[in-house]
Design a protein around this motif. Structure first.
Motif, PDB file in Angstrom:
ATOM      1  N   SER A  56       0.851  -1.208   0.000  1.00 21.94           N
ATOM      2  CA  SER A  56       0.000   0.000   0.000  1.00 21.94           C
ATOM      3  C   SER A  56       0.880   1.249   0.000  1.00 21.94           C
ATOM      4  O   SER A  56       0.611   2.224   0.688  1.00 21.94           O
ATOM      5  CB  SER A  56      -0.936   0.024   1.207  1.00 21.94           C
ATOM      6  N   SER A  57       1.968   1.156  -0.781  1.00 20.75           N
ATOM      7  CA  SER A  57       3.014   2.182  -0.906  1.00 20.75           C
ATOM      8  C   SER A  57       3.808   2.336   0.387  1.00 20.75           C
ATOM      9  O   SER A  57       4.920   1.844   0.491  1.00 20.75           O
ATOM     10  CB  SER A  57       2.435   3.507  -1.378  1.00 20.75           C
ATOM     11  N   LEU A  58       3.271   2.992   1.406  1.00 14.99           N
ATOM     12  CA  LEU A  58       3.933   3.054   2.723  1.00 14.99           C
ATOM     13  C   LEU A  58       2.908   2.724   3.799  1.00 14.99           C
ATOM     14  O   LEU A  58       2.636   3.531   4.681  1.00 14.99           O
ATOM     15  CB  LEU A  58       4.569   4.429   2.971  1.00 14.99           C
ATOM     16  N   TRP A  59       2.310   1.537   3.700  1.00  7.20           N
ATOM     17  CA  TRP A  59       1.307   1.043   4.636  1.00  7.20           C
ATOM     18  C   TRP A  59       0.042   1.900   4.637  1.00  7.20           C
ATOM     19  O   TRP A  59      -0.758   1.817   5.569  1.00  7.20           O
ATOM     20  CB  TRP A  59       1.842   1.007   6.078  1.00  7.20           C
ATOM     21  N   ASN A  60      -0.162   2.743   3.622  1.00  3.42           N
ATOM     22  CA  ASN A  60      -1.171   3.792   3.814  1.00  3.42           C
ATOM     23  C   ASN A  60      -2.295   3.867   2.793  1.00  3.42           C
ATOM     24  O   ASN A  60      -3.334   4.468   3.075  1.00  3.42           O
ATOM     25  CB  ASN A  60      -0.488   5.171   3.913  1.00  3.42           C
ATOM     26  N   VAL A  61      -2.162   3.288   1.596  1.00  2.00           N
ATOM     27  CA  VAL A  61      -3.198   3.457   0.585  1.00  2.00           C
ATOM     28  C   VAL A  61      -4.294   2.405   0.843  1.00  2.00           C
ATOM     29  O   VAL A  61      -4.502   1.469   0.064  1.00  2.00           O
ATOM     30  CB  VAL A  61      -2.613   3.353  -0.843  1.00  2.00           C
ATOM     31  N   ASN A  62      -5.002   2.580   1.930  1.00  2.00           N
ATOM     32  CA  ASN A  62      -5.949   1.565   2.397  1.00  2.00           C
ATOM     33  C   ASN A  62      -7.081   1.300   1.411  1.00  2.00           C
ATOM     34  O   ASN A  62      -7.512   0.164   1.242  1.00  2.00           O
ATOM     35  CB  ASN A  62      -6.525   1.959   3.760  1.00  2.00           C
ATOM     36  N   VAL A  63      -7.600   2.339   0.771  1.00  2.00           N
ATOM     37  CA  VAL A  63      -8.737   2.158  -0.139  1.00  2.00           C
ATOM     38  C   VAL A  63      -8.297   1.883  -1.572  1.00  2.00           C
ATOM     39  O   VAL A  63      -9.135   1.817  -2.478  1.00  2.00           O
ATOM     40  CB  VAL A  63      -9.685   3.378  -0.118  1.00  2.00           C
ATOM     41  N   GLY A  64      -7.005   1.720  -1.797  1.00  2.32           N
ATOM     42  CA  GLY A  64      -6.499   1.454  -3.127  1.00  2.32           C
ATOM     43  C   GLY A  64      -6.274   2.727  -3.932  1.00  2.32           C
ATOM     44  O   GLY A  64      -6.713   3.813  -3.562  1.00  2.32           O
ATOM     45  N   HIS A  65      -5.585   2.558  -5.047  1.00  2.64           N
ATOM     46  CA  HIS A  65      -5.218   3.690  -5.905  1.00  2.64           C
ATOM     47  C   HIS A  65      -6.347   4.062  -6.866  1.00  2.64           C
ATOM     48  O   HIS A  65      -7.216   3.254  -7.172  1.00  2.64           O
ATOM     49  CB  HIS A  65      -3.977   3.329  -6.720  1.00  2.64           C
ATOM     50  N   GLY A  66      -6.312   5.309  -7.330  1.00  2.00           N
ATOM     51  CA  GLY A  66      -7.169   5.752  -8.416  1.00  2.00           C
ATOM     52  C   GLY A  66      -8.613   6.015  -8.053  1.00  2.00           C
ATOM     53  O   GLY A  66      -9.505   5.919  -8.908  1.00  2.00           O
ATOM     54  N   ARG A  67      -8.873   6.390  -6.830  1.00  2.95           N
ATOM     55  CA  ARG A  67     -10.248   6.655  -6.398  1.00  2.95           C
ATOM     56  C   ARG A  67     -10.698   8.029  -6.873  1.00  2.95           C
ATOM     57  O   ARG A  67     -10.365   9.068  -6.268  1.00  2.95           O
ATOM     58  CB  ARG A  67     -10.329   6.585  -4.871  1.00  2.95           C
ATOM     59  N   VAL A  73      -5.875   7.384   7.460  1.00  2.00           N
ATOM     60  CA  VAL A  73      -6.968   8.356   7.642  1.00  2.00           C
ATOM     61  C   VAL A  73      -7.344   9.008   6.315  1.00  2.00           C
ATOM     62  O   VAL A  73      -8.497   9.363   6.091  1.00  2.00           O
ATOM     63  CB  VAL A  73      -6.613   9.427   8.696  1.00  2.00           C
ATOM     64  N   SER A  74      -6.361   9.146   5.433  1.00  2.00           N
ATOM     65  CA  SER A  74      -6.629   9.720   4.109  1.00  2.00           C
ATOM     66  C   SER A  74      -6.213   8.773   2.994  1.00  2.00           C
ATOM     67  O   SER A  74      -6.315   9.123   1.816  1.00  2.00           O
ATOM     68  CB  SER A  74      -5.883  11.049   3.942  1.00  2.00           C
ATOM     69  N   SER A  75      -5.733   7.579   3.348  1.00  2.00           N
ATOM     70  CA  SER A  75      -5.214   6.598   2.380  1.00  2.00           C
ATOM     71  C   SER A  75      -4.128   7.192   1.479  1.00  2.00           C
ATOM     72  O   SER A  75      -3.956   6.764   0.334  1.00  2.00           O
ATOM     73  CB  SER A  75      -6.339   5.999   1.539  1.00  2.00           C
ATOM     74  N   GLY A  76      -3.419   8.192   1.994  1.00  2.00           N
ATOM     75  CA  GLY A  76      -2.336   8.783   1.231  1.00  2.00           C
ATOM     76  C   GLY A  76      -2.769   9.798   0.187  1.00  2.00           C
ATOM     77  O   GLY A  76      -1.928  10.366  -0.512  1.00  2.00           O
ATOM     78  N   TYR A  77      -4.064  10.051   0.059  1.00  2.00           N
ATOM     79  CA  TYR A  77      -4.542  11.003  -0.941  1.00  2.00           C
ATOM     80  C   TYR A  77      -4.289  12.446  -0.524  1.00  2.00           C
ATOM     81  O   TYR A  77      -4.396  13.359  -1.353  1.00  2.00           O
ATOM     82  CB  TYR A  77      -6.030  10.780  -1.219  1.00  2.00           C
ATOM     83  N   ALA A  78      -3.985  12.678   0.731  1.00  2.00           N
ATOM     84  CA  ALA A  78      -3.574  13.996   1.222  1.00  2.00           C
ATOM     85  C   ALA A  78      -2.759  13.774   2.486  1.00  2.00           C
ATOM     86  O   ALA A  78      -2.889  12.741   3.150  1.00  2.00           O
ATOM     87  CB  ALA A  78      -4.784  14.882   1.517  1.00  2.00           C
ATOM     88  N   GLN A  79      -1.899  14.730   2.793  1.00  2.00           N
ATOM     89  CA  GLN A  79      -1.037  14.626   3.969  1.00  2.00           C
ATOM     90  C   GLN A  79      -1.830  15.005   5.217  1.00  2.00           C
ATOM     91  O   GLN A  79      -2.248  16.147   5.359  1.00  2.00           O
ATOM     92  CB  GLN A  79       0.176  15.544   3.824  1.00  2.00           C
TER      93      GLN A  79
END
Length: 448
Positions: free
Chosen positions: A59-70, A275-281
């Motif tokens: 999940s890149s760095l344990w963080n893209v929980n909902v997957g990419h490309g949402r 918390v943001s799945s990596g889509y924002a810091q």
């Protein structure tokens, strides 16, 4: 017209010259450039400029929980940016996404955690927790309570305070001037914790911090009843108990938060990543209603701690949409079920590949240990896991090795959207990768 090969070469040259990469081999970065230049993500997959399709097993760095490309998250960010991209939250200024996210977190958090201090990420969240804990004791008239106890094999970030709290020695050795008043105890021993408290004096200890499952340190799952005893010890000595849920939060372990597996609640909780799945810091610290009320009762001035992006409106809007997806798609339940599938696959690998020792995990956090002998658990003279990472990458799988503090572990944390069929593909690639390494290891020993 410039072709793709020329663009890749241009970017590689620019990367080598100008991009100082985090947590990367410096010489390799400057000599070889980037291993991948990613251009797109979809679900559990990443695509690079050279045309490679990679399973993002971390999940890149344990963080893209909902997957990419949402796209729905991108739309939420765009809508918020179009109205109010950013505004300060200093001097009690506020914004709707930050307020609603804080309320949502209070709804889903364990125990009576009710108030959130927002940060930009996990390292800031950990540093904030230490400062808030120490300030709390100053307000309580006990300024000598300033020491923070953490555990061996722990990772809490790379800011000065979070580096100093990290139990992995290699991270502390990176600098020659650590912050004072940080102590380390054995990661699985409550006896070690009690002995450290008694040796230092309970009235000098501000807080104890622990990850519910140690992630970057090698996916170490605590023994049964460990955290119940930790909670009792902290209560006995009046010490604040902080959980670092930066990796384990927001469904990663098959619960909303990792500490929920153990039936206890912390006084403070750090979060980020999922918390943001990596889509924002975004990150933050939650504190209990009791502590929040005491801060209000005992303070008579300004809280002199805050980040420019604390309560960032766009990041909070992204997080709200992210949490909505996690809940609507039952991704926490999927993490529990697919985590069981992943562990079953690892257990099968353990039987097939004789250089695999312990396999472990909780939800979609899992690890494989490499040993020279499954019976004696003896280690190889040089770690095997980095070579497996290389072989897996050749076959389209991104994973990560942990070789710190004498460990030789391969770790995984795929997106919570992963399916049974995709897990089967991961196991297939791993089997082929480890088989190739076994041949190399055997030839190496034969040569000797």
């Amino acid at each position: 017209m410039t072709n793709r090969v020329d663009i890749i070469q241009e970017l590689t040259d620019l990367d080598k010259k100008h991009f100082f990469h985090p947590t990367s081999p410096i010489k390799q970065q400057q000599e070889q450039g980037p291993a991948f230049i990613f251009t797109e993500g979809k679900g559990i997959y990443l695509y690079d400029m050279a045309g490679n399709k990679m399973i993002d097993g971390m999940s890149s760095l344990w963080n893209v929980n909902v997957g990419h490309g949402r796209e729905e998250i991108g739309k939420a960010a765009m809508e918020q940016m179009s109205k109010l991209a950013y505004s300060s939250c200093f001097a009690t200024f506020s914004n709707e996404p930050a307020i609603r996210l804080a309320a949502k977190l209070a709804q889903v958090a364990p125990g009576d955690l009710s108030a959130t201090f927002f940060t930009s990420g996990g390292s800031e969240a950990n540093d904030t927790a230490y400062k808030l804990a120490r300030h709390y004791w100053i307000l309580k008239g006990k300024p000598n309570r300033k020491k923070i106890i953490s555990r061996s094999q722990s990772y809490h970030g790379v800011a000065m305070g979070s580096t100093s709290a990290t139990g992995l020695k290699a991270f502390r050795d990176f600098t020659n001037s650590l912050a004072p008043d940080f102590l380390y105890v054995d990661h699985f021993s409550t006896k070690s914790l009690r002995e450290a408290i008694e040796a230092e004096g309970p009235d000098t200890i501000a807080a104890f911090i622990a990850e519910p499952v140690q992630g970057a340190g090698g996916v170490h799952v605590a023994p049964e009843n460990y955290f119940q005893e930790v909670r009792r010890i902290c209560d006995e000595y009046g010490i604040l108990f902080i959980t670092d849920e930066v990796i384990t939060g927001f469904g990663r372990t098959g619960k909303y938060f990792g500490i929920e597996h153990y039936g206890v609640a912390p006084d403070m909780m750090c979060f980020a990543k999922g918390v943001s799945s990596g889509y924002a810091q975004l990150g933050g610290v939650m504190i209990s209603s009791r502590i929040y009320e005491e801060f209000a009762e005992l303070s008579n001035g300004t809280l002199l701690h805050g980040y420019t992006y604390s309560g960032h409106p766009t990041a909070c809007a992204v997080a709200l949409k992210n949490l909505e997806i996690i809940e609507q798609e039952n991704l926490i339940e999927n993490a529990e079920l697919m985590g069981q599938e992943l562990l079953k696959g690892f257990q099968w690998l353990q039987e097939e590949r004789k250089i695999i020792g312990k396999v472990k995990g909780l939800g979609l956090m899992a690890g494989i240990e490499f040993v020279k002998d499954q019976n004696t658990k003896s280690s190889f003279s040089a770690p095997v896991s980095p070579a497996v990472v290389t072989e897996a990458a050749k076959r389209g799988l991104i994973c990560r090795s942990v070789v710190l503090d004498g460990q030789d572990i391969l770790v995984f944390s795929p997106p919570l959207t992963i399916s049974k069929e995709e897990i089967a593909k991961i196991i297939e690639i791993l089997n082929d990768s480890i088989k190739a390494i076994e041949v190399n290891v055997s030839e190496s020993f034969a040569a000797k």
